[in-house]
Design a protein around this motif. Sequence first.
Motif, PDB file in Angstrom:
ATOM      1  N   ASN A   1     -28.209  -2.005  -4.987  1.00 21.59           N
ATOM      2  CA  ASN A   1     -29.014  -2.717  -5.989  1.00 21.59           C
ATOM      3  C   ASN A   1     -29.650  -4.012  -5.498  1.00 21.59           C
ATOM      4  OD1 ASN A   1     -28.253  -0.710  -7.754  1.00 21.59           O
ATOM      5  ND2 ASN A   1     -26.675  -1.931  -8.742  1.00 21.59           N
ATOM      6  N   ASP A   2     -29.101  -4.609  -4.436  1.00 20.06           N
ATOM      7  CA  ASP A   2     -29.611  -5.901  -3.988  1.00 20.06           C
ATOM      8  C   ASP A   2     -30.161  -5.858  -2.564  1.00 20.06           C
ATOM      9  OD1 ASP A   2     -28.832  -7.097  -6.457  1.00 20.06           O
ATOM     10  OD2 ASP A   2     -26.788  -7.295  -5.704  1.00 20.06           O
ATOM     11  N   VAL A   3     -29.399  -5.301  -1.632  1.00 21.35           N
ATOM     12  CA  VAL A   3     -29.838  -5.319  -0.227  1.00 21.35           C
ATOM     13  C   VAL A   3     -30.955  -4.314   0.011  1.00 21.35           C
ATOM     14  CG1 VAL A   3     -29.114  -4.929   2.164  1.00 21.35           C
ATOM     15  CG2 VAL A   3     -27.612  -6.189   0.578  1.00 21.35           C
ATOM     16  N   ARG A   4     -30.786  -3.087  -0.456  1.00 25.71           N
ATOM     17  CA  ARG A   4     -31.802  -2.059  -0.203  1.00 25.71           C
ATOM     18  C   ARG A   4     -33.170  -2.474  -0.754  1.00 25.71           C
ATOM     19  NH1 ARG A   4     -34.406   2.640  -0.237  1.00 25.71           N
ATOM     20  NH2 ARG A   4     -33.633   4.259   1.166  1.00 25.71           N
TER      21      ARG A   4
ATOM     22  N   LEU B   1     -27.249 -14.051  -0.935  1.00 26.00           N
ATOM     23  CA  LEU B   1     -26.948 -12.615  -0.937  1.00 26.00           C
ATOM     24  C   LEU B   1     -26.215 -12.228   0.342  1.00 26.00           C
ATOM     25  CD1 LEU B   1     -27.080  -9.738  -2.031  1.00 26.00           C
ATOM     26  CD2 LEU B   1     -29.414  -9.576  -1.083  1.00 26.00           C
ATOM     27  N   ASP B   2     -26.675 -12.733   1.471  1.00 25.72           N
ATOM     28  CA  ASP B   2     -26.013 -12.432   2.735  1.00 25.72           C
ATOM     29  C   ASP B   2     -24.561 -12.907   2.702  1.00 25.72           C
ATOM     30  OD1 ASP B   2     -25.747 -11.666   5.537  1.00 25.72           O
ATOM     31  OD2 ASP B   2     -25.886 -13.808   5.983  1.00 25.72           O
TER      32      ASP B   2
ATOM     33  N   THR C   1     -22.422  -1.102  -4.629  1.00 29.71           N
ATOM     34  CA  THR C   1     -23.395  -1.522  -5.647  1.00 29.71           C
ATOM     35  C   THR C   1     -24.319  -2.610  -5.113  1.00 29.71           C
ATOM     36  OG1 THR C   1     -21.861  -0.923  -7.416  1.00 29.71           O
ATOM     37  CG2 THR C   1     -23.628  -2.472  -7.983  1.00 29.71           C
ATOM     38  N   THR C   2     -23.759  -3.576  -4.418  1.00 28.92           N
ATOM     39  CA  THR C   2     -24.582  -4.651  -3.848  1.00 28.92           C
ATOM     40  C   THR C   2     -25.574  -4.103  -2.837  1.00 28.92           C
ATOM     41  OG1 THR C   2     -22.864  -6.304  -4.231  1.00 28.92           O
ATOM     42  CG2 THR C   2     -24.512  -6.822  -2.552  1.00 28.92           C
TER      43      THR C   2
ATOM     44  N   ARG D   1     -22.727 -13.327   0.119  1.00 26.86           N
ATOM     45  CA  ARG D   1     -21.997 -12.481  -0.843  1.00 26.86           C
ATOM     46  C   ARG D   1     -21.631 -11.140  -0.220  1.00 26.86           C
ATOM     47  NH1 ARG D   1     -24.031  -9.119  -5.409  1.00 26.86           N
ATOM     48  NH2 ARG D   1     -26.074 -10.024  -5.001  1.00 26.86           N
TER      49      ARG D   1
ATOM     50  N   VAL E   1     -31.567 -10.297   5.873  1.00 27.09           N
ATOM     51  CA  VAL E   1     -31.115 -10.626   4.520  1.00 27.09           C
ATOM     52  C   VAL E   1     -30.893 -12.128   4.399  1.00 27.09           C
ATOM     53  CG1 VAL E   1     -29.257 -10.298   2.822  1.00 27.09           C
ATOM     54  CG2 VAL E   1     -30.106  -8.336   4.129  1.00 27.09           C
TER      55      VAL E   1
ATOM     56  N   ASP F   1     -32.560 -14.275   1.645  1.00 28.19           N
ATOM     57  CA  ASP F   1     -31.675 -14.673   0.551  1.00 28.19           C
ATOM     58  C   ASP F   1     -30.283 -14.974   1.125  1.00 28.19           C
ATOM     59  OD1 ASP F   1     -30.048 -14.871  -1.717  1.00 28.19           O
ATOM     60  OD2 ASP F   1     -31.030 -13.204  -2.762  1.00 28.19           O
TER      61      ASP F   1
ATOM     62  N   LEU G   1     -34.297  -5.438  -1.333  1.00 26.53           N
ATOM     63  CA  LEU G   1     -34.775  -6.594  -0.555  1.00 26.53           C
ATOM     64  C   LEU G   1     -35.432  -6.130   0.748  1.00 26.53           C
ATOM     65  CD1 LEU G   1     -34.805  -9.748  -0.339  1.00 26.53           C
ATOM     66  CD2 LEU G   1     -32.715  -9.493   1.018  1.00 26.53           C
TER      67      LEU G   1
END
Length: 189
Positions: free
Chosen positions: A181-184, A133-134, A177-178, A136, A126, A130, A186
Amino acid sequence: SAGDVTSRETEYLAAATQVLADDTESLFSAWNEGFAAEFKGAGTAGSRYQTQLDAALEIVDGIVVICDEVANGKIADPVSQTDVTLVESQFSFNSLDDFTNNMRSCLNAYTGDYNGVNGTGINEFVNQQDAALDARVLSELNAAIAAVQAIPFPFRNNLNANSQITTAQTAINTVLTTMENDVRPLIAN
């Protein structure tokens, strides 16, 4: 005291201890010779994971499940029903430690670190893709742990600590949620 334990109770304790030791050994063997080997061998014959991607997504999905279980089950159920009998570990007063350790397991699964030993985690991937993102995710996980720890002890006696409970649930659901919605996405791409 030990002097109050009858010989029959001593026999029972010895037998129960042996069963626990045997079960622990079986679990350790199953882990080392079974699941751990399959996980390490993701993408090779004999592994339940056809690809390394499948194994990485299993980690993400596991984090999501734990977050949901803690925020929307272990914490929410006894609070929403005002029922102390629904509190996990209500008699040992370990509920908050259990919740905290559940969230630490999410952090450990994400980073691959455990108990001072640095491992390889999905956070490395990650971070390469990004870094924001990591950062966060790490911040959110640590915030969730801190929010759980801010719930007054013992949990069973503080089901009305609405502000702290809501803050903890919100922090845990933010991680959920992160991850969804964001990690998976990616990792899946």
